[in-house]
Design a protein around this motif. Structure first.
Motif, PDB file in Angstrom:
ATOM      1  N   THR A  11       0.949  -1.338   0.236  1.00 37.46           N
ATOM      2  CA  THR A  11       0.029   0.230   0.416  1.00 37.46           C
ATOM      3  C   THR A  11       0.891   1.500   0.069  1.00 37.46           C
ATOM      4  OG1 THR A  11      -1.278  -1.467   1.535  1.00 37.46           O
ATOM      5  CG2 THR A  11      -2.003   0.863   1.564  1.00 37.46           C
ATOM      6  N   ALA A  12       0.680   1.973  -1.095  1.00 32.59           N
ATOM      7  CA  ALA A  12       1.803   2.912  -1.345  1.00 32.59           C
ATOM      8  C   ALA A  12       1.278   4.459  -1.017  1.00 32.59           C
ATOM      9  CB  ALA A  12       2.218   3.383  -2.679  1.00 32.59           C
ATOM     10  N   ILE A  13      -0.328   4.630  -0.686  1.00 34.04           N
ATOM     11  CA  ILE A  13      -1.091   5.583  -0.231  1.00 34.04           C
ATOM     12  C   ILE A  13      -2.142   4.841   0.407  1.00 34.04           C
ATOM     13  CG2 ILE A  13      -1.518   7.925  -0.795  1.00 34.04           C
ATOM     14  CD1 ILE A  13      -0.696   7.602  -3.555  1.00 34.04           C
ATOM     15  N   ASN A  14      -2.692   5.711   1.525  1.00 31.81           N
ATOM     16  CA  ASN A  14      -3.372   4.906   2.692  1.00 31.81           C
ATOM     17  C   ASN A  14      -3.899   5.546   2.767  1.00 31.81           C
ATOM     18  OD1 ASN A  14      -4.663   2.990   4.446  1.00 31.81           O
ATOM     19  ND2 ASN A  14      -3.010   2.836   5.260  1.00 31.81           N
ATOM     20  N   ASP A  15      -5.336   6.239   1.998  1.00 33.66           N
ATOM     21  CA  ASP A  15      -6.669   6.762   2.447  1.00 33.66           C
ATOM     22  C   ASP A  15      -6.212   8.283   2.297  1.00 33.66           C
ATOM     23  OD1 ASP A  15      -9.319   7.049   3.214  1.00 33.66           O
ATOM     24  OD2 ASP A  15      -8.420   6.233   4.915  1.00 33.66           O
ATOM     25  N   VAL A  16      -5.330   8.479   1.746  1.00 37.06           N
ATOM     26  CA  VAL A  16      -4.706   9.739   1.875  1.00 37.06           C
ATOM     27  C   VAL A  16      -5.914  10.569   1.504  1.00 37.06           C
ATOM     28  CG1 VAL A  16      -3.226  11.866   0.743  1.00 37.06           C
ATOM     29  CG2 VAL A  16      -2.491   9.670   2.100  1.00 37.06           C
ATOM     30  N   SER A  17      -5.911  11.954   2.544  1.00 42.46           N
ATOM     31  CA  SER A  17      -7.031  13.031   1.928  1.00 42.46           C
ATOM     32  C   SER A  17      -6.361  14.432   1.476  1.00 42.46           C
ATOM     33  CB  SER A  17      -7.270  12.657   2.130  1.00 42.46           C
ATOM     34  OG  SER A  17      -9.063  12.272   2.489  1.00 42.46           O
ATOM     35  N   LEU A  18      -6.711  15.021   0.937  1.00 46.00           N
ATOM     36  CA  LEU A  18      -4.969  16.468   0.680  1.00 46.00           C
ATOM     37  C   LEU A  18      -5.814  17.476  -0.027  1.00 46.00           C
ATOM     38  CD1 LEU A  18      -2.360  16.721   1.814  1.00 46.00           C
ATOM     39  CD2 LEU A  18      -1.630  16.485  -0.182  1.00 46.00           C
TER      40      LEU A  18
ATOM     41  N   GLY B  71      10.391   5.987  -0.268  1.00 45.72           N
ATOM     42  CA  GLY B  71       9.974   5.196   0.196  1.00 45.72           C
ATOM     43  C   GLY B  71       8.425   5.424   1.019  1.00 45.72           C
ATOM     44  N   CYS B  72       8.102   6.441   1.273  1.00 47.68           N
ATOM     45  CA  CYS B  72       6.915   7.418   2.166  1.00 47.68           C
ATOM     46  C   CYS B  72       5.960   6.819   1.297  1.00 47.68           C
ATOM     47  CB  CYS B  72       7.194   8.269   2.965  1.00 47.68           C
ATOM     48  SG  CYS B  72       6.772   9.373   2.039  1.00 47.68           S
ATOM     49  N   GLY B  73       5.911   6.957  -0.270  1.00 46.44           N
ATOM     50  CA  GLY B  73       4.748   7.123  -1.425  1.00 46.44           C
ATOM     51  C   GLY B  73       4.924   8.718  -1.288  1.00 46.44           C
ATOM     52  N   LYS B  74       5.335   9.257  -1.744  1.00 50.04           N
ATOM     53  CA  LYS B  74       5.741  10.922  -2.049  1.00 50.04           C
ATOM     54  C   LYS B  74       5.334  10.266  -3.931  1.00 50.04           C
ATOM     55  CE  LYS B  74       9.677  11.390  -0.843  1.00 50.04           C
ATOM     56  NZ  LYS B  74      11.001  11.452  -0.332  1.00 50.04           N
ATOM     57  N   SER B  75       6.678   9.420  -4.147  1.00 48.08           N
ATOM     58  CA  SER B  75       6.012   9.849  -6.067  1.00 48.08           C
ATOM     59  C   SER B  75       5.143   9.392  -6.736  1.00 48.08           C
ATOM     60  CB  SER B  75       7.596   9.140  -6.035  1.00 48.08           C
ATOM     61  OG  SER B  75       8.861   9.799  -6.085  1.00 48.08           O
ATOM     62  N   THR B  76       4.282   7.949  -5.518  1.00 53.57           N
ATOM     63  CA  THR B  76       3.795   7.606  -6.417  1.00 53.57           C
ATOM     64  C   THR B  76       2.274   8.494  -5.553  1.00 53.57           C
ATOM     65  OG1 THR B  76       4.452   5.653  -5.344  1.00 53.57           O
ATOM     66  CG2 THR B  76       2.020   5.393  -5.350  1.00 53.57           C
TER      67      THR B  76
ATOM     68  N   ALA C   8      16.413   2.839  13.695  1.00 53.78           N
ATOM     69  CA  ALA C   8      17.806   2.785  12.569  1.00 53.78           C
ATOM     70  C   ALA C   8      17.089   2.621  11.413  1.00 53.78           C
ATOM     71  CB  ALA C   8      19.025   2.177  12.730  1.00 53.78           C
ATOM     72  N   VAL C   9      16.312   1.259  12.057  1.00 48.97           N
ATOM     73  CA  VAL C   9      15.480   0.744  10.856  1.00 48.97           C
ATOM     74  C   VAL C   9      14.049   1.666  10.310  1.00 48.97           C
ATOM     75  CG1 VAL C   9      14.455  -1.471  10.283  1.00 48.97           C
ATOM     76  CG2 VAL C   9      16.090  -1.303  11.863  1.00 48.97           C
ATOM     77  N   PHE C  10      14.048   1.670   8.780  1.00 49.88           N
ATOM     78  CA  PHE C  10      12.916   2.447   8.051  1.00 49.88           C
ATOM     79  C   PHE C  10      12.124   0.260   8.089  1.00 49.88           C
ATOM     80  CE2 PHE C  10      10.513   3.296   4.626  1.00 49.88           C
ATOM     81  CZ  PHE C  10       9.961   4.565   4.395  1.00 49.88           C
ATOM     82  N   PRO C  11      10.435   0.867   8.203  1.00 50.26           N
ATOM     83  CA  PRO C  11       9.957  -0.812   8.302  1.00 50.26           C
ATOM     84  C   PRO C  11      10.357  -1.083   6.699  1.00 50.26           C
ATOM     85  CG  PRO C  11       9.033   1.403   8.579  1.00 50.26           C
ATOM     86  CD  PRO C  11       9.745   2.248   9.131  1.00 50.26           C
TER      87      PRO C  11
ATOM     88  N   VAL D 253       2.561  22.436   3.914  1.00 51.87           N
ATOM     89  CA  VAL D 253       3.590  21.429   4.608  1.00 51.87           C
ATOM     90  C   VAL D 253       2.671  19.780   4.896  1.00 51.87           C
ATOM     91  CG1 VAL D 253       5.803  20.099   5.076  1.00 51.87           C
ATOM     92  CG2 VAL D 253       5.891  22.367   4.862  1.00 51.87           C
ATOM     93  N   ALA D 254       3.021  19.044   4.119  1.00 49.02           N
ATOM     94  CA  ALA D 254       2.239  17.861   4.995  1.00 49.02           C
ATOM     95  C   ALA D 254       3.873  16.808   4.780  1.00 49.02           C
ATOM     96  CB  ALA D 254       1.788  17.007   3.186  1.00 49.02           C
ATOM     97  N   VAL D 255       4.125  16.072   5.779  1.00 50.59           N
ATOM     98  CA  VAL D 255       4.442  15.306   5.759  1.00 50.59           C
ATOM     99  C   VAL D 255       3.912  13.718   5.880  1.00 50.59           C
ATOM    100  CG1 VAL D 255       6.304  13.920   8.428  1.00 50.59           C
ATOM    101  CG2 VAL D 255       5.849  16.689   8.306  1.00 50.59           C
ATOM    102  N   MET D 256       4.860  13.527   5.130  1.00 52.59           N
ATOM    103  CA  MET D 256       3.602  11.334   4.550  1.00 52.59           C
ATOM    104  C   MET D 256       4.907  10.451   5.313  1.00 52.59           C
ATOM    105  SD  MET D 256       3.102  11.208   0.785  1.00 52.59           S
ATOM    106  CE  MET D 256       1.884   9.474   0.856  1.00 52.59           C
ATOM    107  N   TYR D 257       4.732   9.617   5.994  1.00 50.59           N
ATOM    108  CA  TYR D 257       5.423   7.942   6.441  1.00 50.59           C
ATOM    109  C   TYR D 257       4.397   7.397   5.866  1.00 50.59           C
ATOM    110  CZ  TYR D 257       7.902   5.874   9.699  1.00 50.59           C
ATOM    111  OH  TYR D 257       8.882   4.788  10.221  1.00 50.59           O
ATOM    112  N   LEU D 258       5.019   6.136   5.448  1.00 55.64           N
ATOM    113  CA  LEU D 258       4.425   5.470   5.517  1.00 55.64           C
ATOM    114  C   LEU D 258       3.136   5.051   4.232  1.00 55.64           C
ATOM    115  CD1 LEU D 258       5.832   2.281   7.718  1.00 55.64           C
ATOM    116  CD2 LEU D 258       6.056   2.570   5.310  1.00 55.64           C
ATOM    117  N   GLY D 259       2.857   5.898   3.464  1.00 55.51           N
ATOM    118  CA  GLY D 259       1.320   6.350   3.312  1.00 55.51           C
ATOM    119  C   GLY D 259       0.792   7.204   3.758  1.00 55.51           C
ATOM    120  N   ARG D 260       1.247   7.391   4.562  1.00 56.11           N
ATOM    121  CA  ARG D 260       0.152   8.458   5.352  1.00 56.11           C
ATOM    122  C   ARG D 260       0.300   9.553   4.799  1.00 56.11           C
ATOM    123  NH1 ARG D 260      -4.797   6.953   6.333  1.00 56.11           N
ATOM    124  NH2 ARG D 260      -5.071   8.469   7.634  1.00 56.11           N
ATOM    125  N   ILE D 261      -0.499  10.959   4.995  1.00 57.72           N
ATOM    126  CA  ILE D 261       0.264  11.873   6.187  1.00 57.72           C
ATOM    127  C   ILE D 261       0.293  12.179   7.096  1.00 57.72           C
ATOM    128  CG2 ILE D 261      -0.531  14.510   5.747  1.00 57.72           C
ATOM    129  CD1 ILE D 261      -0.216  13.710   2.451  1.00 57.72           C
TER     130      ILE D 261
END
Lengths: 503, 305, 334, 326, 309
Positions: free
Chosen positions: D30-37, D52-57, D272-275, D223-231
């Motif tokens: 799930t690259a983008i998860n229920d994002v409203s913007l 990998g957080c979904g920005k480019s998608t 350290a670990v990006f999930p 600014v919107a901060v995205m993490y793992l498909g969520r804003i």
């Protein structure tokens, strides 16, 4: 001409090839076959190689001397026509098969009845389907019943019809016979590697028949498809005898002087078959007699023979091989005359020639030369070289306007083995001439040699007049062997190991 | 992993089936097999009898189905020509081809990989040029011509090696060279290209930065990675060699499967041709599968889950 | 720390033959480095900074030539050293980490294998001992469950972890000098900070000298003791980090610093400083100041010989025709 | 902020199927998860987050290059999917990250820049030529580059060409996907200045995707901060940079390295670990790396909470769950 | 708008500063030309090929004899350098036809076979490969499957079988080779397309609103053209060699067509005695294939974006 690398190589090695590598020392004659032999069982192959092995491994009831063409007894000592369709034979006593099985009437009866039964699928039906059955009279007397009067019976019995051991054959069948053949012949089979390698060994207990006793102890036959490789092995001293060597190479080897090159004619005849009956289309130019005659005039048979076939080949004008019984030679001949050919074509309505498919299945070189002659008089050829079976298939469907064909008559020295095969309105008959058919029917079934001769002559004359074919030349074959081998090849394209010896 | 293998196998079977079906249809069109069985001297009665006996008058799909169902039981029928079970015939001929194939690919690899590596280490050097020349020449050299030349030189002229047959290892030297040289250029080029690429890879620089001696860098770090595509190529080449050694087998009178296939085409020996095409395609499939497995072993990225 | 520099380079020059001539990638640069000190070489792409580091390691490709009047690493002449000598130094006394953690580890071997190899190449220790050290170092670079990581392949690790492995590998033999070529460029910002922190901590702990090559002035400002600003193959300004950032002198340095938005300093949405033009081609003979075509202070003299000027008691050096990097009002622009 | 949003995402989710390794099973990602913007006219929305957080998608979905798995994209209140892609192309144009990959090397600059005009059949050859000259001048390129090829240009020049291509149709919205990250700093500042100028000149709306927070702060209005498909947090630029709420935003901000000597390297206090995005952590995706994680963060996914100028998704601010703001 | 770029201000009077060159690189065309003339192999290969092509084109003008004129009485006359006469400079073949004339006409046949077979297989393979690479998914699955099937088919055998059935003729041989040799095109084009598809200019074109055919034709195709040309040369060489092999096995182009492969095949029976019969056509065949390969290799180097030198 030893200035050039390869030429030098060949010359250099042949100087020393003579003695050092020959195999007289271990009494083994090494021979090459070109073609993979399908089955050693002589009723289940139609190959020349098969005939060679058949003559070595088995015997027929009768024997025809290849030089004098006289019939003498082999496994039979005497024979006699009881009526038009019954032949009674007295068998030789004291003969046994390589596996020890004694030879007697049971073997003849079994063999004949087995191969004559179409259901057993012998591939050389023509050689056997004239026989109805065999009947045992006593242990050493049999009668063979033919389906119809069949004057060529003696010829067939002295050729392709070999005698098999009944018990063994019943047990192993054609497949077993093909891999472990058992016969009465001068050579026993040591091993068969299907298609690849055959080793024979002299039969020390060979009966005192017309073939004589085998002299060379062991025959080692390998299949080497590539002629150059065969030559390499011959020059190398790892082969003693090769045959069916193309004439150009044979000529050069002869010039080198280190090997015996022997040329003999064969019964194979090369001819052009033309679709006179219009099976490939009614508008086919070859339905016109003038066109067929033009084709006949377009061919320079003499030059073809002199330049390409060479050796003992001769120009042929009949639809059979001259030595065959009934093969009349005084028929219409068409001399080489391209101008006349062109004129005939013009008369036929093709002043600028025409284009046609031209089929062939072997001897590409000859076919090419022939096509070139046709091209020269304006018949433009679309050359198609096919596998035999594919061409035959087309032939039977009547889709071949003109083709270069050959026929070897199975070395049967009777015109019926050739002309009757193609002009009796069968699927391969592109002439469909009733007159010819009538004559051939009489000739094939009459027991009177004079009647036969007369009607074959009539048929052949009609064929020549109508120019249904353009017969061209007879083939020859070259045998090349080391000078330690003593052998006189015969005109029937059969290698006879039992007639070979070391010098 | 198991599902992967199953899927892969399923695909392989599908490929093999498609190949066999295509070739069956192709051969079905290739004229009447009865004529081939009857042989050159037969007349039309002979042929008609045979046609009926073998059931060639039935529809193609039916014949294919018959063939397929017995093929699944390793029964490929009987050769029309040799009248022997096709399975036995192929088993007999395959050994020569296998030996030749293994020798050929080994020769090609032994020649191509070191040359490719050396050429890649010193691009544009003499070795590189020689390797390039060898490969360009190999690509342009008709193998029948090369084979005949070798016979002339080594069998006739020098008498070092036999010209034909399969009796001893010496018989295999010349055919191996011809067949192997045919496969060499592609492998050499791929090795060279792979090595060139790998040698400029960051991890090779890392190895050097660790102070690894050049030998270690080349063989442990570089070659291991460069060889991965070569393995696949070699597998494909090996598959081709088994079916494509027709010319070589005919020149050196090696009665192998390729030669058998060629001859069988000419003889319209359908069961043999059909079985051989299936066998060759299976070989290709098996070899590429093995190459994948080998690659997975060489390249851990492929085996990860 | 001794007075004698660990590394001293004078007149390092690197030439690359290209189709159209010779690329004078690095032209006579000088710098030195004390034990435990951090030197940052900063510059834009194509400035020659990476080549400089590779030249020190002896890892330039075969066709690239390098020379220097002096290239002394703790008594060894890096230019004259034999391959064998260099091999002994590399990995043991001078180690290097690279920009691309994704491709810098050999994909075919486990990270344990690669870590252990680094030690076994130089130290006579057993595999078990090497393994222990590998585990210890992995833990030190912040990798959890280090022992089990040894059996993993590079592709199973994220970029940040791989860079940590690279660092651990570089440190296996406790080198005196660590050269880090853009070690964080390919990483995310959060990971970048972590890796840099790690490098700084380890450097202090092991009293290592470090050359860090980067284009990121932020990175430079935070970790450098000394800074060398590189432009088109020349070190246009060298000096202590504080001096350079507080009082950049060379026009290029000043331009560079003005280019980046600094939160809190640059007004949001305001115009940023720019350096117009592009980096010149260095193929063929290069004369004069390579920056003159983009320089707002350029004068005709910039085409001639450029003097080296030292400031702040020799701590800072600039390459400029102007004493303080600025054109006097009277001078005519080029 | 202007009234109606020019661009709006409503509950957009984009799921891919990815295969891991040769033997791996395909798994949903799930690259983008229920994002409203929402993107207001004239705004510059900075979108930040790790790779990998979904920005480019998100950018691809907005450009119509990828269809969302669910949810809808509205342009001026009109639904995007189902619309003709060409219609959309006149309103939204991209500027990509890599100026070396975003220009067809086989085409001249004139061809590249005029392509949108030709595709949309705007004007004739002469007017197109004029338009190209004009736009090239606007982006600061001399007209003579028209007959050159991308390979002859520097990265900065190429990016100008890309901008010219994006602007020649006078779109309303420009999606800038890391437009300067492949450029040197000296060139970056030129491009940033140019983007700023163009925005004012043409009244453009930008979605500005970047991992460089300094750049975002400089250019963005929101600014919107995205993490793992969520804003995980959305705010005005001032609010976010002055008082970041989400711990991830805090960490991101603290990891910015400004060129200030002597301040040392900050401790982001991030694990350290990006999930692995295929197998994201339960509850709040950020909890394994969060310095302020609480026990229930691992179980319950946080819900969006309104903030003065945006929203944040964090249990720290969710009073209804009995957690006070620290 | 800031003075982002210095506008070119150099006047004719002022000496041009060598560093002041904004647009540095040569055009792609200039670059290509520069590389071409720096690549020996490519030059040699291309020039040789062009010469052979020219010979093929003007064959009727330069052939000393009718290549089909047979003279059975002067068969296998030696070439002039082996003691033959000047009437037949390269001697005559087994049917007494002029060898030089046949060689000259043979260039047409080999080039025609190589060219057309490569064209047919190129069209098939490129269409499949590009479709698979660009559309991916099911299309890719089908194409990959077809490629697998094709690779699993023993190509020589299938070619032999088909020619054996249909009979060898120029059309049949070209057709069979064309229909069989598309695999490499498909594989390479698929890979190239996949690579190019990921480029941002393709995404940009889509974002601009280009139709799929337009993208395929103007964005994808020009950028995979290099790889395509290289494969064309390889497959051309491959087809020519395969034709020669088929002819060697007697199943290639049929007489009297003067194909070099056929000439080798016709001469091979006498190769132990008259080696030149095989050496001459073998050598031209070798030279032709070599030239094509050199050109192909050269093209690969010349057009590679990351050219090594």
């Amino acid at each position: 001409m030893n200035r050039y690398l390869l030429g030098t190589a060949v010359a250099a090695l042949t100087l020393s090839a003579g003695g050092a590598f020959a195999d007289k020392s271990d009494d083994t004659l090494r021979v090459a076959f070109t073609k993979e032999l399908e089955s050693v069982d002589s009723y289940y192959n139609s190959a020349r190689e098969g005939v060679v092995l058949q003559r070595a491994i088995w015997d027929g009831l009768i024997y025809r001397d290849p030089v004098t063409n006289e019939y003498v007894g082999n496994l039979a000592t005497s024979w006699e026509w009881i009526d038009d369709t019954t032949l009674e034979l007295k068998l030789r006593e004291g003969v046994s098969f390589h596996n020890g099985e004694p030879f007697n009437a049971d073997d003849v009866v079994y063999t004949v009845n087995f191969v004559a039964d179409e259901a057993n699928g012998a591939v050389t039906q023509n050689n056997v389907n004239w026989m109805e059955s065999a009947e045992k009279i006593d242990d050493y007397t049999v009668r063979i019943h033919t389906k119809a009067p069949y004057p060529a019976a003696i010829e067939y019995l002295s050729g392709p019809v070999s005698m098999y051991p009944n018990e063994y054959y019943a047990e192993v069948g054609p497949t077993g016979m093909g891999t472990a053949p058992i016969g009465t012949g001068p050579y026993k089979v040591v091993s068969v590697d299907p298609g690849k390698h055959f080793v024979l060994e002299a039969n020390t207990e060979y009966h005192d028949g017309p073939k004589g006793q085998p002299e060379i102890g062991r025959i080692d036959i390998r299949t080497i498809p590539e002629v150059n490789t065969q030559l390499a092995e011959l020059f190398n001293g790892t082969l003693d005898l090769i045959w069916q060597v193309p004439s150009d190479q044979a000529e050069r080897i002869e010039q080198m002087g280190d090997f015996v090159v022997s040329n003999e004619s064969t019964m194979r005849v090369g001819y052009l078959a033309m679709d006179a009956a219009g099976r490939s289309g009614a508008d086919n130019p070859f339905t016109d007699l003038k066109v067929r005659q033009a084709v006949n005039h377009a061919l320079d048979r003499e030059t073809l023979v002199d330049a390409l076939l060479k050796g003992k080949s001769t120009p042929i004008h009949t639809a059979c091989f001259p030595s065959q019984f009934g093969c009349a030679q005084d028929v219409t001949e068409y001399e080489y005359d391209p101008e006349k050919a062109k004129a005939l074509l013009a008369e036929a309505g093709y002043p600028d020639g025409f284009k046609t498919e031209f089929y062939a299945y072997r001897d590409r070189e000859f076919a090419e030369a022939i096509a070139s002659y046709l091209n020269a008089v304006g018949i433009e050829t679309d050359f198609k070289m096919l596998q035999y079976s594919a061409l035959r298939d087309l032939n039977m469907k009547g889709e071949v306007p003109i083709s270069f064909q050959t026929w070897g008559s199975f070395s049967v020295n009777d015109a019926s083995a050739m002309v009757s095969q193609f002009f009796k309105h069968g699927e391969l008959d592109d002439a469909r001439d009733d007159e010819v058919l009538a004559d051939l029917d009489i000739a094939d079934s009459s027991t009177d040699p004079a009647v036969r001769k007369e009607h074959y002559a009539l048929a052949l004359q009609r064929i020549a007049d109508q120019a249904y074919w353009a017969p061209m030349f007879s083939y020859n074959t070259n045998y090349v062997f080391t000078d330690e081998v003593s052998y006189a090849p015969t005109a029937d394209e059969v290698l006879r190991f039992h007639e070979m010896s070391w010098k | 992993m198991l599902r992967f293998i199953l899927r892969r196998l399923g695909l392989a079977v599908l490929v093999a089936l498609t190949v066999s079906f295509i070739s069956f249809s192709l051969l079905f069109l290739s004229g009447d097999p009865a004529i081939a069985i009857a042989g050159e001297g037969a007349n039309e009665n002979d042929i008609a009898a045979i046609r009926k006996l073998y059931g060639f008058d039935r529809p193609m799909l039916l014949q294919y189905w018959d063939w397929l169902s017995s093929a699944l039981r390793f029964d490929f029928g009987e050769s029309y020509y040799f009248r022997l079970p096709v399975a036995d015939l192929i088993a007999d001929r395959l050994s020569v081809t296998m030996i030749l194939g293994v020798c050929g690919i080994s020769f090609a690899l032994l020649l191509a990989v070191p040359l490719g590596v050396l050429a890649a280490i010193r691009p544009n050097s003499i070795i590189d040029r020689v390797a390039l020349f060898l490969s360009v020449a190999g690509q342009a050299m008709p193998s029948f011509w090369f084979g005949l030349i070798l016979i002339v030189v080594f069998s006739i002229n020098l008498r070092w090696l036999p010209a034909s047959g399969a009796e001893s290892w010496r018989h295999f030297i010349l055919p191996t060279i011809v067949l192997g040289y045919y496969a060499m250029p592609a492998i050499m080029r791929l090795t060279r290209a792979g090595m060139l690429e790998v040698l400029s890879a960051d991890y090779v620089r890392t190895a050097r930065a660790k102070g690894a001696p050049e030998g270690l860098v080349l063989f442990k770090h570089a070659l291991r990675n460069a060889i991965i595509p070569v393995v696949s190529l070699a597998a494909v080449q090996m598959g081709f060699m088994l079916g494509g050694s027709i010319v070589v087998e005919s020149i050196f009178a090696l009665h192998g499967a390729g030669y058998l296939a060629w001859e069988s085409i000419g003889r319209n020996d359908l069961p043999t041709v059909q079985a051989l095409i299936l066998v060759f395609s299976l070989f290709y499939i098996v070899f590429t599968f093995l190459a994948d497995v080998l690659n997975a072993w060489l390249d851990p990225r492929m085996r990860s889950s | 720390m001794t007075d004698k520099p660990l590394l001293s380079v004078r007149g390092l020059t690197i030439d690359i033959p290209v189709a159209s001539g010779t690329l004078h990638a690095v032209r006579g640069i000088d710098f030195e480095l004390m034990k435990g000190e951090t030197l940052c070489i900063v510059g834009e792409s194509g400035s020659g900074k990476s080549l400089t580091s590779l030249a020190l390691m002896g890892l330039l490709g075969g066709r690239i030539s390098r020379r220097a009047s002096r290239a002394d690493f703790d008594g060894t002449d890096l230019i004259a050293a034999s391959n064998r000598q260099m091999r002994r130094l590399r990995g043991a006394r001078m180690a290097m980490i690279f920009q691309e953690p994704m491709t810098s580890l050999n994909p075919a071997y486990t990270i344990g294998d690669q870590l252990i190899e680094a030690l076994l190449l130089h130290k006579k220790v057993g595999r078990a001992a090497a393994r222990d050290r590998a585990v210890a170092l992995l833990e030190k670079v912040g990798i959890t469950s280090a022992a089990s990581r040894l059996g993993q392949y590079p592709h199973q690790l994220s970029g940040g972890l791989r860079q940590r492995v690279m660092i651990a590998m570089a440190l296996m033999c406790e080198p005196d000098l660590l050269i880090a070529d853009e070690p964080t460029t390919a990483l995310d910002v959060t990971i970048q900070a972590q890796i840099l922190r790690l490098l700084v901590d380890l450097q202090r702990e092991m009293n290592m000298a470090m050359i860090l090559i980067t284009h990121d002035l932020g990175v430079v400002a935070r970790i450098a003791d000394k800074v060398a600003v590189m432009y088109a193959g020349e070190l246009v300004e060298t000096g202590p980090a504080a001096d350079i950032f507080n009082a950049p002198t060379h026009p290029y340095t000043r331009g560079l610093i003005n280019c980046i938005p600094v939160p809190g300093k640059t007004a949001r949405g305001a115009k940023l400083g720019t350096i117009p033009g592009i980096v010149p081609s260095l193929v063929g003979e290069v004369t004069g100041c390579p920056f003159r075509t983009r320089c707002s202070e350029a004068v005709p003299a910039c085409r001639g010989e450029i003097p080296v000027r030292t400031r702040h008691a020799g701590r800072q050096r600039i390459l400029c025709v102007h004493e303080d990097g600025q054109r006097a009002a009277s001078e005519v622009p080029a | 902020m202007s009234d109606a949003p020019v661009l709006e995402l409503r509950n957009v989710t984009k799921t891919y199927t990815v295969k891991q390794g040769m033997f791996g099973e395909p798994k949903p990602l799930t690259a983008i998860n229920d994002v409203s913007l929402k993107l207001g006219r004239g705004e510059v929305l900075g979108l930040v987050g790790e790779s990998g957080c979904g920005k480019s998608t998100l950018a691809k979905v907005l450009l119509g290059l990828e269809a969302p798995s669910s949810g809808e994209v509205l342009v001026d209140g009109e639904r995007l999917d189902g619309q003709d892609r060409r219609k959309l192309a006149r309103r939204i144009q991209p500027i990509f990250q890599d100026p070396y990959s975003s220009l067809n090397p086989r085409k001249s600059i004139a061809d590249i820049v005029s392509l949108p005009l030709r595709v949309h059949k705007v004007g004739d050859a002469a007017s197109r030529d004029r338009a190209v000259r004009e736009i090239l001048d606007i982006v600061g390129l001399p007209a003579r580059v028209m007959n050159t090829y991308p390979s002859q240009m520097s990265g900065g020049q190429r990016q100008r060409v890309a901008i010219a291509r994006a602007l020649i149709m006078k779109p309303e919205i420009v999606i800038c996907d890391e437009p300067t990250s492949a450029l040197d700093v000296s060139v970056q500042s030129q491009i940033l200045n140019l983007l700023g100028d163009l925005r004012q000149e043409f009244g453009l709306t930008y979605l500005f995707i970047s991992h460089n927070l300094a750049v975002v702060e400089h250019l963005a209005t929101r600014v919107a901060v995205m993490y793992l498909g969520r804003i995980v947090e959305e705010a005005s630029v001032g609010e976010l940079f002055d008082t970041p709420r989400h711990p991830y935003s805090v960490a991101l901000l603290s990891s910015v390295l400004t060129p200030e000597p002597g301040r040392g390297v900050p401790d982001t206090q991030l694990g350290a670990v990006f999930p692995n995005p295929i197998d994201p952590p339960s509850g709040c995706h950020f909890h394994p790396r969060c310095a302020r994680a609480m026990p229930h963060c691992a179980q319950v996914a946080p819900r969006p909470l309104p903030t003065p100028e945006g929203h944040v998704e964090c249990h720290l601010y969710d009073d209804s769950r009995g957690r006070a703001v620290a | 708008m800031s003075a982002a770029m210095p506008r070119a201000t150099a006047t004719a009077a002022a000496p041009r500063d060598p560093l002041l060159e904004e647009i540095t690189g040569p055009t792609p065309g200039q670059m290509l030309r520069r590389r071409i003339f720096g690549h020996q192999g490519f030059l040699i290969g291309t020039i040789t090929l062009l010469v052979l092509l020219a010979i093929a084109l003007v064959a009727p003008l330069i052939a000393p004899h009718d290549p089909y004129a047979q003279d059975l009485m002067s068969r296998m006359e030696r070439p002039v350098f082996m003691g033959g006469d000047w009437d037949h400079v390269l001697g005559t073949d087994h049917l007494g036809r002029d060898y030089l004339s046949r060689l000259i006409y043979g260039a047409r046949v080999s080039l025609l076979i190589g060219g057309v077979a490569a064209l047919i297989s190129g069209l098939i393979g490129t269409a499949m490969g590009v479709a698979a690479g660009y559309f991916g998914g099911r299309v890719d699955m089908v194409v990959t499957f077809l490629i697998n099937v094709r690779l699993a088919m023993p190509v020589t055998l299938v070619a032999l079988a088909v020619v054996a059935v249909l009979g060898g003729s120029l059309e049949v041989v070209i057709g069979v080779l064309g229909l069989l040799l598309w695999d490499r095109f498909a594989v390479v084009m698929r890979a190239s397309t996949l690579q190019v598809r990921g480029r941002e200019y393709v995404a940009a074109a889509r974002a601009i609103g280009c139709s799929t055919p337009r993208i395929l034709l103007t964005e994808i195709l020009p950028n995979i053209l290099n790889a395509l040309i290289v494969v064309v040369t390889l497959e051309m060489a491959h087809a020519i060699l395969l034709e020669a092999a088929l002819s060697f096995l007697g199943l290639g182009v049929q007489p009297p067509t003067p194909s070099w492969g056929l000439m080798v095949s016709e001469g091979k029976n006498m190769m132990l005695f008259e080696p030149w019969l095989v050496l001459i056509p073998g050598a031209v065949l070798f030279v032709l294939v070599l030239a094509i390969n050199l050109m192909g290799d050269g093209l690969r180097d010349v057009t590679a974006p990351e050219n090594r030198s």
